[in-house]
Design a protein around this motif. Sequence first.
Motif, short mmCIF file in Angstrom:
data_model
loop_
_atom_site.label_atom_id
_atom_site.label_comp_id
_atom_site.label_asym_id
_atom_site.label_seq_id
_atom_site.Cartn_x
_atom_site.Cartn_y
_atom_site.Cartn_z
N GLY A 126 27.32 40.76 39.37
CA GLY A 126 27.44 40.23 38.03
C GLY A 126 28.25 38.93 37.74
O GLY A 126 29.09 38.49 38.76
N PRO A 127 28.22 38.30 36.79
CA PRO A 127 29.00 37.25 36.51
C PRO A 127 30.51 37.30 36.14
O PRO A 127 31.18 36.41 36.69
N SER A 128 30.89 38.44 35.64
CA SER A 128 32.41 38.64 35.37
C SER A 128 33.00 40.11 35.16
O SER A 128 32.06 40.82 34.82
N LEU A 129 33.87 40.20 35.58
CA LEU A 129 34.68 41.50 35.35
C LEU A 129 34.59 41.75 33.79
O LEU A 129 34.56 43.22 33.55
N GLY A 130 34.63 41.00 33.10
CA GLY A 130 34.71 41.39 31.74
C GLY A 130 33.32 42.17 31.17
O GLY A 130 33.27 42.55 29.79
N LEU A 186 32.55 45.58 44.19
CA LEU A 186 33.75 45.59 45.07
C LEU A 186 34.89 45.10 44.41
O LEU A 186 36.03 45.75 44.67
N GLN A 187 34.93 44.06 43.69
CA GLN A 187 35.95 43.60 42.95
C GLN A 187 36.52 44.66 41.71
O GLN A 187 37.57 44.79 41.37
N LEU A 188 35.41 45.30 40.99
CA LEU A 188 35.65 45.98 40.17
C LEU A 188 36.49 47.44 40.78
O LEU A 188 37.43 47.87 40.22
N MET A 189 35.92 47.84 41.98
CA MET A 189 36.62 48.79 42.49
C MET A 189 37.85 48.52 42.86
O MET A 189 39.00 49.39 42.50
#
Length: 183
Positions: free
Chosen positions: A48-52, A75-78
């Motif tokens: 997706g486009p952003s963690l937000g 992966l980044q959220l994790m």
Amino acid sequence: MEVFVVNNYGQFNHLIHRSIREIVPAKIISNETPAEEIEADGLILGGGPSLGRAGECREYLTKLDVPILGICLGLQLMAETFGGRVEKGAVGGYAEVDVEVLEEDDILKGLPSKIRTWASHADQVVRLPQQFRVLARSQVCEIEAMRHETRPLYGVQWHPEVVHTEGGTRLLENFIELCRERR
């Protein structure tokens, strides 16, 4: 057996869904779905486009006891959920990236030591969370794939669902096998 693909508004979420659906029943769910309503054998946190805009994904990672595969933003959220750090990457946009598999592990089982992948590094994990280990790296990013040491949580920066990624189908099949084993 059913796997849910969490829609994080990324351009490849429908392709992830189609790739999984060719192996086992699967459906796309909103990332706003409450964790207690999820009854799946496995979960894929799509890009997706952003963690937000990740909705309830952090809740899924901390509350659900099923195998979870994070792809790109997943992966980044994790990483962030468990204390890692994500920063802007030096190389943005989708491109071919040669990845070195450091540890074959469950999710990367059967893949060669070097694979050509399709990935975006506009954002990337720059600090590994505690209780995770690095499974793959590249010249672009030191944390291309990771996994939790005790829980069935896996993440890859690249997109296994696209035809340009070598061994992508194998990676997804490995994830499905992990889901079957934990049923």
